[in-house]
Design an enzyme around this catalytic site. Structure first.
Site, PDB file in Angstrom:
ATOM      1  N   HIS A  23       1.680 -33.469  22.169  1.00  0.00           N
ATOM      2  CA  HIS A  23       1.523 -33.914  23.565  1.00  0.00           C
ATOM      3  C   HIS A  23       1.703 -32.814  24.605  1.00  0.00           C
ATOM      4  O   HIS A  23       1.388 -33.020  25.775  1.00  0.00           O
ATOM      5  CB  HIS A  23       2.494 -35.056  23.881  1.00  0.00           C
ATOM      6  CG  HIS A  23       3.880 -34.582  24.175  1.00  0.00           C
ATOM      7  ND1 HIS A  23       4.783 -34.295  23.195  1.00  0.00           N
ATOM      8  CD2 HIS A  23       4.504 -34.306  25.352  1.00  0.00           C
ATOM      9  CE1 HIS A  23       5.910 -33.892  23.736  1.00  0.00           C
ATOM     10  NE2 HIS A  23       5.777 -33.879  25.043  1.00  0.00           N
TER      11      HIS A  23
HETATM   12  C1  UD1 Z   1       6.387 -35.339  30.198  1.00  0.00           C
HETATM   13  C2  UD1 Z   1       7.263 -34.126  30.403  1.00  0.00           C
HETATM   14  C3  UD1 Z   1       7.578 -33.469  29.060  1.00  0.00           C
HETATM   15  C4  UD1 Z   1       8.088 -34.491  28.041  1.00  0.00           C
HETATM   16  C5  UD1 Z   1       7.110 -35.642  27.964  1.00  0.00           C
HETATM   17  C6  UD1 Z   1       7.578 -36.700  26.982  1.00  0.00           C
HETATM   18  C7  UD1 Z   1       6.957 -32.958  32.527  1.00  0.00           C
HETATM   19  C8  UD1 Z   1       6.367 -31.793  33.191  1.00  0.00           C
HETATM   20  N1  UD1 Z   1       6.625 -33.134  31.245  1.00  0.00           N
HETATM   21  O1  UD1 Z   1       5.105 -34.904  29.735  1.00  0.00           O
HETATM   22  O2  UD1 Z   1       8.581 -32.487  29.254  1.00  0.00           O
HETATM   23  O3  UD1 Z   1       8.190 -33.869  26.771  1.00  0.00           O
HETATM   24  O4  UD1 Z   1       6.969 -36.232  29.255  1.00  0.00           O
HETATM   25  O5  UD1 Z   1       6.619 -37.678  26.802  1.00  0.00           O
HETATM   26  O6  UD1 Z   1       7.681 -33.712  33.146  1.00  0.00           O
HETATM   27  N2  UD1 Z   1       0.456 -41.199  31.024  1.00  0.00           N
HETATM   28  C9  UD1 Z   1       0.079 -42.503  30.770  1.00  0.00           C
HETATM   29  N3  UD1 Z   1       1.067 -43.434  30.645  1.00  0.00           N
HETATM   30  C10 UD1 Z   1       2.379 -43.142  30.760  1.00  0.00           C
HETATM   31  C11 UD1 Z   1       2.745 -41.819  31.027  1.00  0.00           C
HETATM   32  C12 UD1 Z   1       1.780 -40.859  31.147  1.00  0.00           C
HETATM   33  O7  UD1 Z   1      -1.092 -42.814  30.641  1.00  0.00           O
HETATM   34  O8  UD1 Z   1       3.221 -44.050  30.638  1.00  0.00           O
HETATM   35  C13 UD1 Z   1      -0.581 -40.153  31.135  1.00  0.00           C
HETATM   36  C14 UD1 Z   1      -0.823 -39.737  32.555  1.00  0.00           C
HETATM   37  O9  UD1 Z   1      -2.007 -40.250  33.005  1.00  0.00           O
HETATM   38  C15 UD1 Z   1      -0.861 -38.225  32.525  1.00  0.00           C
HETATM   39  C16 UD1 Z   1      -0.426 -37.841  31.150  1.00  0.00           C
HETATM   40  O10 UD1 Z   1      -0.149 -39.016  30.430  1.00  0.00           O
HETATM   41  O11 UD1 Z   1      -2.160 -37.731  32.696  1.00  0.00           O
HETATM   42  C17 UD1 Z   1       0.786 -36.956  31.194  1.00  0.00           C
HETATM   43  O12 UD1 Z   1       1.889 -37.615  31.804  1.00  0.00           O
HETATM   44  P1  UD1 Z   1       3.085 -36.787  32.508  1.00  0.00           P
HETATM   45  O13 UD1 Z   1       4.215 -37.689  32.747  1.00  0.00           O
HETATM   46  O14 UD1 Z   1       2.582 -36.009  33.640  1.00  0.00           O
HETATM   47  O15 UD1 Z   1       3.528 -35.720  31.422  1.00  0.00           O
HETATM   48  P2  UD1 Z   1       3.815 -35.827  29.853  1.00  0.00           P
HETATM   49  O16 UD1 Z   1       2.722 -35.111  29.163  1.00  0.00           O
HETATM   50  O17 UD1 Z   1       4.119 -37.210  29.410  1.00  0.00           O
END
Ligand code: UD1
Length: 348
Positions: free
Chosen positions: A199
């Site tokens: 991820h």
């Molecule tokens: C975040 C953390 C990372 C952690 C990870 C655990 C930061 C910079 N990164 O990364 O350190 O290891 O969480 O999971 O804070 N999304 C969904 N549904 C959700 C959550 C996210 O669809 O419930 C999608 C969003 O559209 C987004 C992508 O996932 O495009 C990434 O989400 P984001 O929270 O920005 O970062 P993570 O990759 O989850």
């Protein structure tokens, strides 16, 4: 004592569970502020339900966005909540944008701040998490370190006086669940499967890199159970990539107990997650980390974790990977959350 925990992403709910329980046992007042960074039910609500965490008092529902926008909206929201009812301690967890936003909101209000899982360093300045860690550690008043390596990292940055070694609260939860859970590993894949999670932005956000990572996993000789993080789902969909190619067996994000069961049943782990590297070590499963560095270097030094920065090297890295038994416990033996609460209470 009156504590506000600020959380927002899946690994923080897992760290929150044992801390919330220890605070409850100690009779502390505990308010949970959820930023809403993770909002899909199986990335958020499921963990509160399964791990018996009280619902958040506030959910800012910030959701996804660019780093700046997401962090800024969380900062403004956390400031509003903290200013209205200032606690004795603001507790921040790990290295996400929610961590940094919460730390900034609290220190500007001059509230006492504690950072749980302080002192981790990858030295990779291209990782957003590395900046979140460094900035949060330097902002906070109390640095709760999970390992002696983390303590030394903080000392080297001049932060030794604010540092207390408490151990790792994720180990508390893992030992409890692994000891009590009767969940069986997924049987459809037999007993020789690999558990894989991908991820991190460094593996998912460059389309060419993601093709290589998925291709390397798909070419493994054993089935690969691949719980899909939303970031991976989004990037794969954008690139038209098949998440069930070759050896891959994709599935929805697992609950914590399902993850522990899948980990117990697998022959090896391939991941870029921080938490899973540690969990694999604690349950003594060989782990390959699809990165050029790790924050959990004890797992590498003890022979249970191998780094694999180039996806094409995965078969060679997995070849003959049979680590030597060890009784080392660099992350503690499951009493970290109680120590966290003791340290907080002694400083109110
Ligand atoms: C975040 C953390 C990372 C952690 C990870 C655990 C930061 C910079 N990164 O990364 O350190 O290891 O969480 O999971 O804070 N999304 C969904 N549904 C959700 C959550 C996210 O669809 O419930 C999608 C969003 O559209 C987004 C992508 O996932 O495009 C990434 O989400 P984001 O929270 O920005 O970062 P993570 O990759 O989850």
């Amino acid at each position: 004592m009156n504590v506000t925990s600020i959380v927002g992403a899946r690994p923080q709910f897992i760290k929150l569970a044992p801390v919330a329980e220890a605070l409850r046992t100690a009779g502390a007042r505990h308010r949970i502020l959820h930023t809403g960074q993770h909002y899909d039910p199986d990335m958020s609500q499921a963990f509160f339900d399964e791990l018996g965490i009280s619902p958040p008092a506030v959910n800012l529902a910030i959701g996804s966005g660019s780093h700046g926008k997401q962090t800024a909206e969380m900062l403004a929201g956390a400031e509003r909540v903290l200013a209205a009812d200032p606690p004795d301690w603001v507790l921040l967890y790990g290295d996400t944008n929610s961590t940094l936003a919460g730390a900034m909101a609290a220190v500007k209000l001059q509230l006492p701040t504690a950072h749980l899982e302080a002192g981790l360093r990858s030295r990779n300045r291209r990782m957003p998490e590395e900046h979140n860690r460094v900035l949060t550690d330097h902002a906070c008043d109390l640095l709760l370190a999970p390992s002696q390596v983390a303590v030394r990292n903080l000392q080297a940055e001049g932060l030794g006086e604010r540092t207390v070694h408490v151990g790792d609260v994720m180990v508390d939860l893992l030992l409890r669940v692994a000891g009590s859970s009767t969940l069986a590993p997924p049987t459809r894949l037999g007993s020789e499967y690999v558990l894989a999670t991908i991820h991190r932005a460094e593996n998912t956000d460059d389309p060419a890199r993601l093709v290589q990572v998925l291709g390397a996993l798909a070419a493994l000789p054993s089935p690969v159970l691949l719980p899909i993080h939303p970031r991976l789902a989004n990037r794969a969909a954008e690139g038209g990539l098949d998440l069930s190619q070759g050896a891959l067996h994709p599935c929805s994000p697992l609950s914590y107990r399902e993850l522990v069961a899948a980990l117990r049943g697998c022959r090896a782990v391939v991941t870029d997650s921080g938490g899973l590297q540690k969990e694999a070590f604690v349950l003594r499963r060989p782990c390959v980390t699809m990165r050029g560095e790790t924050e959990w270097i004890e797992t590498v030094e003890l022979g249970w974790n191998r780094l694999c920065p180039r996806p094409e090297d995965l078969p060679a890295v997995m070849e003959g990977f049979s680590p030597r038994e060890t009784d080392a416990s660099p992350y503690g033996r499951g009493d970290a959350a109680a120590r966290v609460v003791d340290v907080l209470m002694a400083r109110v």
